[in-house]
Scaffold this motif. Sequence first.
Motif, short mmCIF file in Angstrom:
data_model
loop_
_atom_site.label_atom_id
_atom_site.label_comp_id
_atom_site.label_asym_id
_atom_site.label_seq_id
_atom_site.Cartn_x
_atom_site.Cartn_y
_atom_site.Cartn_z
N GLN A 167 72.53 33.40 31.50
CA GLN A 167 71.75 32.83 32.60
C GLN A 167 70.47 32.19 32.08
O GLN A 167 70.11 31.08 32.50
N ALA A 168 69.78 32.87 31.17
CA ALA A 168 68.53 32.33 30.63
C ALA A 168 68.78 31.10 29.77
O ALA A 168 68.08 30.10 29.88
N ASN A 169 69.79 31.17 28.92
CA ASN A 169 70.06 30.06 28.02
C ASN A 169 70.53 28.82 28.78
O ASN A 169 70.18 27.68 28.44
N ASP A 170 71.32 29.02 29.82
CA ASP A 170 71.86 27.88 30.58
C ASP A 170 70.80 27.17 31.41
O ASP A 170 71.04 26.06 31.89
N ARG A 171 69.67 27.79 31.58
CA ARG A 171 68.63 27.13 32.36
C ARG A 171 68.18 25.83 31.70
O ARG A 171 67.79 24.87 32.36
N HIS A 172 68.24 25.77 30.37
CA HIS A 172 67.76 24.58 29.66
C HIS A 172 68.76 24.04 28.64
O HIS A 172 68.89 22.84 28.48
N ARG A 173 69.43 24.94 27.91
CA ARG A 173 70.23 24.52 26.76
C ARG A 173 71.68 24.21 27.17
O ARG A 173 72.58 25.03 27.01
N ARG A 174 71.87 23.02 27.72
CA ARG A 174 73.19 22.57 28.17
C ARG A 174 73.55 21.25 27.51
O ARG A 174 72.69 20.54 26.97
N TYR A 175 74.84 20.92 27.59
CA TYR A 175 75.29 19.58 27.22
C TYR A 175 74.82 18.57 28.27
O TYR A 175 74.42 18.95 29.39
N ALA A 176 74.90 17.30 27.96
CA ALA A 176 74.46 16.26 28.88
C ALA A 176 75.26 16.28 30.18
O ALA A 176 74.74 15.89 31.24
N ASP A 177 76.50 16.73 30.13
CA ASP A 177 77.32 16.78 31.35
C ASP A 177 77.16 18.10 32.10
O ASP A 177 77.88 18.36 33.07
N GLY A 178 76.22 18.93 31.67
CA GLY A 178 75.92 20.17 32.37
C GLY A 178 76.65 21.40 31.87
O GLY A 178 76.39 22.51 32.33
N ARG A 179 77.56 21.24 30.93
CA ARG A 179 78.30 22.39 30.41
C ARG A 179 77.38 23.35 29.66
O ARG A 179 76.42 22.94 29.02
N SER A 180 77.72 24.62 29.70
CA SER A 180 76.96 25.66 29.00
C SER A 180 77.23 25.60 27.50
O SER A 180 78.36 25.34 27.07
N SER A 181 76.22 25.87 26.72
CA SER A 181 76.38 25.98 25.26
C SER A 181 76.40 27.43 24.79
O SER A 181 76.58 27.71 23.61
N HIS A 182 76.22 28.36 25.73
CA HIS A 182 75.96 29.75 25.37
C HIS A 182 77.09 30.38 24.56
O HIS A 182 76.85 31.03 23.53
N ALA A 183 78.33 30.19 24.99
CA ALA A 183 79.45 30.83 24.30
C ALA A 183 79.57 30.37 22.86
O ALA A 183 79.85 31.17 21.95
N LYS A 184 79.35 29.08 22.62
CA LYS A 184 79.45 28.56 21.26
C LYS A 184 78.31 29.09 20.38
O LYS A 184 78.51 29.34 19.19
N VAL A 185 77.13 29.26 20.96
CA VAL A 185 76.02 29.80 20.18
C VAL A 185 76.29 31.25 19.81
O VAL A 185 76.00 31.69 18.69
N LEU A 186 76.84 32.02 20.75
CA LEU A 186 77.19 33.40 20.44
C LEU A 186 78.21 33.47 19.32
O LEU A 186 78.14 34.35 18.44
N LYS A 187 79.17 32.56 19.30
CA LYS A 187 80.14 32.52 18.21
C LYS A 187 79.46 32.20 16.89
O LYS A 187 79.83 32.74 15.83
N ALA A 188 78.44 31.33 16.93
CA ALA A 188 77.70 31.00 15.71
C ALA A 188 76.97 32.23 15.17
O ALA A 188 76.99 32.51 13.97
N VAL A 189 76.34 32.99 16.07
CA VAL A 189 75.62 34.19 15.65
C VAL A 189 76.60 35.24 15.15
O VAL A 189 76.34 35.94 14.16
N GLU A 190 77.73 35.36 15.82
CA GLU A 190 78.77 36.29 15.36
C GLU A 190 79.22 35.93 13.94
O GLU A 190 79.41 36.81 13.09
N LEU A 191 79.36 34.65 13.68
CA LEU A 191 79.75 34.20 12.34
C LEU A 191 78.69 34.58 11.31
O LEU A 191 79.00 35.09 10.23
N LEU A 192 77.43 34.36 11.64
CA LEU A 192 76.35 34.70 10.72
C LEU A 192 76.21 36.20 10.51
O LEU A 192 75.69 36.64 9.48
N ASN A 193 76.68 36.98 11.46
CA ASN A 193 76.59 38.43 11.32
C ASN A 193 77.76 39.03 10.55
O ASN A 193 77.77 40.24 10.28
N ARG A 194 78.74 38.23 10.18
CA ARG A 194 79.81 38.74 9.34
C ARG A 194 79.24 39.14 7.98
O ARG A 194 78.32 38.47 7.48
#
Length: 756
Positions: free
Chosen positions: A136-163
């Motif tokens: 909810q907090a991330n989607d308030r500002h960090r979206r694609y130009a068409d309004g899609r959420s970026s949150h799930a992809k960022v979580l996958k990035a962090v999950e990758l870095l935590n391997r």
Amino acid sequence: MGHPSLTLTQFVVKVHSRCDLACDHCYVYEHADTSWRGRPRTPSRAILARTAQRIAEHARTHGLSTVHVVLHGGEPLLAGPAGIRAAAEELHRALDGVTVLDLKIHTNGVLLSERFCDLFDELGITVGVSLDGDKQANDRHRRYADGRSSHAKVLKAVELLNRPRYRHLFAGLLCTVDVENDPVAVYDALVALDPPRIDFLLPHATWDAPPPHPGASPTPYADWLDTIYARWDAAGRPVGIRMFESLQRTLRGESSLIESLGLTPADLVVVETDGTFEQADSLKTAYDGAPVTGMDVFHHTLDEVLDHPGMAARRQTVDDLSAACRACPVVTSCGGGLYAHRYRTGDTPEDTGFDNPSVFCPDLKALVHAVEDRETERIRRDDAWPSATAEDLAAFDDLAAGHGSADTLDELAHAQQLAMADLLAALRQRTDLGVETDPPARAAWELLDALDTEAPDALDTVLAHPWTRSWGTALLLGGGAGSIVTAGLAELAAAASLLARRPDPVTVPLRSTPRGGLLRLPGLGVVHLTCTTGTAEVTAHDEEFTVRAGGRELRIGWGEGIDSPSPLWHPVRLVELPGWTVALEDTDPLRTAWGSTVADRLAPSAAKDWAEDLAAAWDVIDSRVPAFAPALAAGLRSITPLERRDGHPASLSSRDAVGAVGIALPESPEALALLLVSEFQRVKFRALQDSCTLAAPVAVHLLGPIEDAYAQLAEAAFGPMADRAPSAPSGFTTPAGLSALGERFVRGMRGKAAHS
């Protein structure tokens, strides 16, 4: 014009000028500056090469030990693996043998993949990721130009870095504050991702475009951050938060870790994709063209960039701030806030500019006071020495009177050992260089663990080397790439392994110097090698040790080079006196933290002069101030020779190099004796702070005058001397803000002074 004391150490290199998200709080694309529209999407190879050459030129001119480079955008991952490789290779090529490169990339994370992480691992690039909290907090500002959420992809990035394979690449999370988000939910979501560090940033705003202020509170940003501070503190501060750590440091009178707080001069420059030099990106929020310098990498040096009026303005001292800031009691903590946040358009051109408090001024003031109150209350809760016995308090009182026994100094040394163990544990946790990560890190940690079991005395000796603590503290405060951390750990392990005569080879990364590669063995010495990069293999034998590097093997006897010139092996010389053995530390490259007056390696004749003068000074101490001798013999382990220069201190010491002093050899043994005893008073006083709390963190600045008075106690004990008149003890008042033990220490000093 050159700058002997002003340098640039932080560089933002833009590798792509566009972004795949449309964050509405972005200062690059959504604020006043529109210069991105006319820039190429990516820099040419020639621009990258020239940028790297300019940084190397600046580092070489100013003798910089480390430079910090962030690959940025736009979104830097849009440059692709090839573009990022080109930038990193040019930087490594230009800086190899010149300075240590701390290389990071800052990304929104949506494109992060194993291919990128493998590339970053290869090139030594750590990764910071932008994330504003839960979905909810991330989607308030960090979206694609068409309004899609970026949150799930960022979580996958962090999950990758935590391997385990990539964890050592993870530099931390960056979160922009939005007071309409739930601060507890934001904090909990970020901490749940186990980042090594969190950076909270105030949203960029000016007096012309002020930040949102929902609700009735006049300080919503301070309230939001204080709520997180309380939760963070109650949880035992499980993650580093640089904004909070900077406030704690500035309240103690130390430097800030971030540009937006404190009075540390700005030392950052941006290189855009067209090769132009710009000031900090945050200025883009002020007005169109605000960051422009009119300079570029092909026609201007970084010293010329330093001379730009805008760069000079961002290096303001407190005297250059607005009148309102100068009169503010928290100015040394907030520093007037971020420079860009002070901008206001006035009624006339003369009234327009940055000579104002921050638009966040009420929030900054409230936050500083909130942290000050919380830290003071914490000390009130913890102000105790629960294990103190009557004997402990008697030893404490003896120290307060200016002396201290050898046993007391041993107890202080034990407290420093515990502090060093905590520091290593924090470093291990912060960088997560454990058994699951890269082989060099794993080998270093495993050897340190083995030495802790098999040869604890040897390991303790190396960890007690004064510059070990300063190394670890600097890494914890300033970050650092995993390769930098691993190199230091390997140096510690190799030195301890040699002391223990452990026969197994140890691999140690070499330090690059203008003269070639340097093998640092803390507390033992250094080996100068002709190969400029790579590693050395160090192996202990009964009569010697061997160093293999660059296809060559050196066999070095344990006593070689002590009393005669040695072209490659420069061991630490020990001066052995009746009852006191002290090292003349003129080898360790980390000793340059004392400043520009550090002497080069002593010639044998100069080392002999030092030994003779130390012997004579020790006789003076034993005869004139014998009560100070036992503590000095037990606690002063290392002396760094300094050059004598007008206007520079004759002696130096540091909280992070306990057990060491720097001294410029004076004209007489009597003067040397006085310097040794008075400077060691400071060492004792700082070591005491590892054992007990003398003041609340917000009142630590009060300890400086007390330390001065403590040194003057020793000077007064010498009485009149031809070489130097001793300072009269002063500063024996008891200021508010000391702990009960701090007040007891001042009373003990005051009693000693009254009977002197």
